[in-house]
Design a protein around this motif. Sequence first.
Motif, PDB file in Angstrom:
ATOM      1  N   ARG A  95       0.840  -1.186   0.000  1.00 14.08           N
ATOM      2  CA  ARG A  95       0.000   0.000   0.000  1.00 14.08           C
ATOM      3  C   ARG A  95       0.878   1.241   0.000  1.00 14.08           C
ATOM      4  O   ARG A  95       2.023   1.198   0.468  1.00 14.08           O
ATOM      5  N   TYR A 118      -3.717   3.831  -1.657  1.00 15.68           N
ATOM      6  CA  TYR A 118      -3.854   2.991  -2.843  1.00 15.68           C
ATOM      7  C   TYR A 118      -3.288   1.603  -2.603  1.00 15.68           C
ATOM      8  O   TYR A 118      -2.377   1.410  -1.780  1.00 15.68           O
ATOM      9  N   ASP A 119      -3.824   0.638  -3.349  1.00 15.84           N
ATOM     10  CA  ASP A 119      -3.226  -0.696  -3.445  1.00 15.84           C
ATOM     11  C   ASP A 119      -2.109  -0.616  -4.483  1.00 15.84           C
ATOM     12  O   ASP A 119      -2.340  -0.202  -5.623  1.00 15.84           O
ATOM     13  N   THR A 122      -2.477  -2.984  -7.871  1.00 13.43           N
ATOM     14  CA  THR A 122      -3.540  -2.646  -8.815  1.00 13.43           C
ATOM     15  C   THR A 122      -3.656  -1.154  -9.091  1.00 13.43           C
ATOM     16  O   THR A 122      -4.297  -0.745 -10.062  1.00 13.43           O
ATOM     17  N   LYS A 123      -3.071  -0.327  -8.219  1.00 15.15           N
ATOM     18  CA  LYS A 123      -3.191   1.133  -8.263  1.00 15.15           C
ATOM     19  C   LYS A 123      -4.624   1.592  -8.000  1.00 15.15           C
ATOM     20  O   LYS A 123      -4.968   2.747  -8.278  1.00 15.15           O
ATOM     21  N   ASN A 124      -5.445   0.696  -7.458  1.00 15.33           N
ATOM     22  CA  ASN A 124      -6.809   1.069  -7.104  1.00 15.33           C
ATOM     23  C   ASN A 124      -6.806   1.896  -5.822  1.00 15.33           C
ATOM     24  O   ASN A 124      -6.118   1.556  -4.857  1.00 15.33           O
ATOM     25  N   ARG A 125      -7.570   2.975  -5.824  1.00 10.25           N
ATOM     26  CA  ARG A 125      -7.666   3.807  -4.622  1.00 10.25           C
ATOM     27  C   ARG A 125      -8.581   3.127  -3.611  1.00 10.25           C
ATOM     28  O   ARG A 125      -9.706   2.765  -3.916  1.00 10.25           O
ATOM     29  N   LEU A 126      -8.065   2.981  -2.386  1.00 11.72           N
ATOM     30  CA  LEU A 126      -8.828   2.342  -1.325  1.00 11.72           C
ATOM     31  C   LEU A 126      -9.735   3.323  -0.613  1.00 11.72           C
ATOM     32  O   LEU A 126     -10.833   2.973  -0.204  1.00 11.72           O
TER      33      LEU A 126
END
Length: 358
Positions: A95, A118-119, A122-126
Motif C-alpha cells: 500500500r 492505494y493498493d 492494482t493502483k486502485n484507490r482504497l
Amino acid sequence: MNKLQRMSAIAGLALAVCALVGCGGGGGGDPAVDTTPPPAGGGNAVNPGLTGSIYMTPVASLDLLRVDAATGASTPVVRAPSNKHLLYVSPDGSRYAQVVHDSVVGQENSEYMVLEVYDTATKNRLFKLEFDGFANNFGFSPDNRFLAAIRYPNRVGELNLAESGLAILDLADPANPTTVVNFSRTGKNVVFGYDWLPNNQFVYLRGDRSIVTGSALVAGGNETVKGTVDVPAGLFIGRTINASPDGTQLLVNFNWEDGVTQFDVWVTAADGSGSQRFSTGKYGGGASWSPDGKYIVLSTDAGFYSQGGASTAYCKRWYAPSTARNVYEGSPESRQVQYLESGKAAVMPCRAGATYLN
C-alpha cells in the motif's frame, strides 16, 4: 517518511520518502562510483549485511523506487502525479499513501489536505479523505492496518509545533477508515516524533522529553508515559525518534549550538534512559535500524550554511553496526550506502528522497 523517520517521510517526493543526487564539499565530495570492494563475504551485495528495502525518489524525479538494501537493485513502485504530492509506502510495499496540501484549487495555504491510500499492485484507490489543518510524517504500521501522522492546526503550527499531536487511522475496512487516536487526546504537550512498535503498539516523543507508548488496537490509544529522555548536558532534544524492530531501543537526535545548529544520533533504552552516542560526525540524522536490528542507516548532512563567508555542503548516506558507538561515515566500522545505477555500484545520493523501512 521513516519506518520515518519511518518516514521521512518518504522525504523529498516521498515518508515521505528524502526525500538521493550526490553532493560534494566537506570531505572532498562524494565519488560517483565506489570502487572499494565489499568486505569479505559480501558476494553480490553492494551493501553487505543490510536487509530490507530502501524506498527512494531520485532528485528531479517523480518516480518512487524500491531498492533492495543488500543488492542495490531497484524496481519502480509508482509515479507521483506532481511534485506537490508526497508518497508514503507501507513496510511490505503493498500500500502507499498519497498526500497533497493546499488542496483548494487556486488558493495557496488553504490549509486543507487530501489523503488517498492505494493498493500498490492494482493502483486502485482504497479511500480518499479531505481534512482541515496540516499533517506530516505519515507512516503505516508493520502489518499495514494502521496509518499514523502528526497533525497540526495549520502549516504555521508545523513550523512552531503549536498543538501538534498524533493521529491514527484504522484501515481494517479501507473503504471506511476510522480514527482510533485523535491528536487532541495527546494533551497540551506537543508531539515531536513517533514510530511503530511490535503488535501495533506505538511510541512518541513529547516536547517535555516524555516517551509515551500506546496501542492502536484500543480506542484512544490507552497511552502511558514510559519515561523521560536522558539528555546529556549541553545538548537539547531534536524532533525525531525511531524504534528498533524489537522495540527495546530508540534512536533520537540531540542538537547543540556552535554558530549553527548541529546534531547527531544517539541510542537510548525504550524508556529514554541510558543515552549513548552513536554518530560523532555532526549533522547525523534520518536514522533507522535494519529489519534484523544489526545495522543503523543514517545520513550526515550539513546542508548549506555560511561560515566565515564560505559556503559549505557535506552530505553522505552510510551505515554501521547498531552495537557500534562514536562512529562516523569514515570509521572502519562504517560504509557508504550504494545502489545499482546502470548496472554499476554507485553511492546512493544523500539529498534525494529515501526511507529505509525496518
